[in-house]
Design an enzyme around this catalytic site. Sequence first.
Site, PDB file in Angstrom:
ATOM      1  CG  ASN A   1      -1.684   1.266   1.410  1.00  0.00           C
ATOM      2  OD1 ASN A   1      -2.529   1.618   0.602  1.00  0.00           O
ATOM      3  ND2 ASN A   1      -1.392   1.988   2.483  1.00  0.00           N
TER       4      ASN A   1
ATOM      5  CE1 TYR B   1       0.272   8.419  -5.730  1.00  0.00           C
ATOM      6  CE2 TYR B   1      -1.626   9.106  -7.043  1.00  0.00           C
ATOM      7  CZ  TYR B   1      -1.080   8.374  -5.998  1.00  0.00           C
ATOM      8  OH  TYR B   1      -1.901   7.577  -5.225  1.00  0.00           O
TER       9      TYR B   1
END
Length: 275
Positions: free
Chosen positions: A118, A183
């Site tokens: 994660n 990102y």
Amino acid sequence: MPDLPAEPPPTPTMPPAGPASRPYPSHGLLAGRTVLVTAAAGTGIGFAAARRCAEEGARVAISDRHERRLAEAAEQLAGIAGEKPVAVPCDVTVEAEVRRLFDTVVAEYGRVDVAVNNAGLGGDTPLVEMTDEQWSRVLDVTLTGTFRCTRAALRHMQPRGAGVIVNNASVVGWRAQAGQAHYAAAKAGVMALTRCAAIEAAPHGVRVNAVSPSIAMHPNLAKAASAELLAELSTREAFGRAAQPWEVADVIVFLASDYSSYLTGEVVSVSSQHP
């Protein structure tokens, strides 16, 4: 009798503005499994995933680079799981720490059945203003960190002939968003990494999939992004709202469970914003 006019079709209704106040009850989907979740401290998807896995009967191990928040998360999970989970501080940009994380969990629990990767880092910087350091930092945490953890998980799982890896991608890996070049590139890389790892792991009985959320609202996110941006992203969704972290966690539980036994190399969107 004369024919009666047909009843008009029911008027469509919009879904509720928000989700239920708590997730569905446990079905024991992960009973007997050991699940390791990275970046599990705080209030976001990582902690929600650890909590939902514990609620589904898993023995949970957690990691995070923030030691204080990690300890707090472990205390909260102890009340759910009935025992305090193994909690190992880990910076996924440091290979030695990733190795120590997996070795510690295996030493304590005997194995890692499910790894939920994660850890990720975002930012909001126009490309022409973005420094090499900003680009490299986001890629190192989000993509290379996922690579390090996937590699470590496979080294433990493949010899056993069983295991599941669930990576956290993002719809930004599919669609464009200003200020998110680093990102978006990292999350697109996570998707490609997931697909390639799945092909290599399949002969060993290991499945590798990813979730791809858009916006999962939690207090830390509200501190890191403007209210205007969060509102805009929420209105792009079909339900007109952000997801709750546990709604993403439920999909992670599905991918970790035997209900997805024939699924590998897939990126499952938890958002209406996908191709």
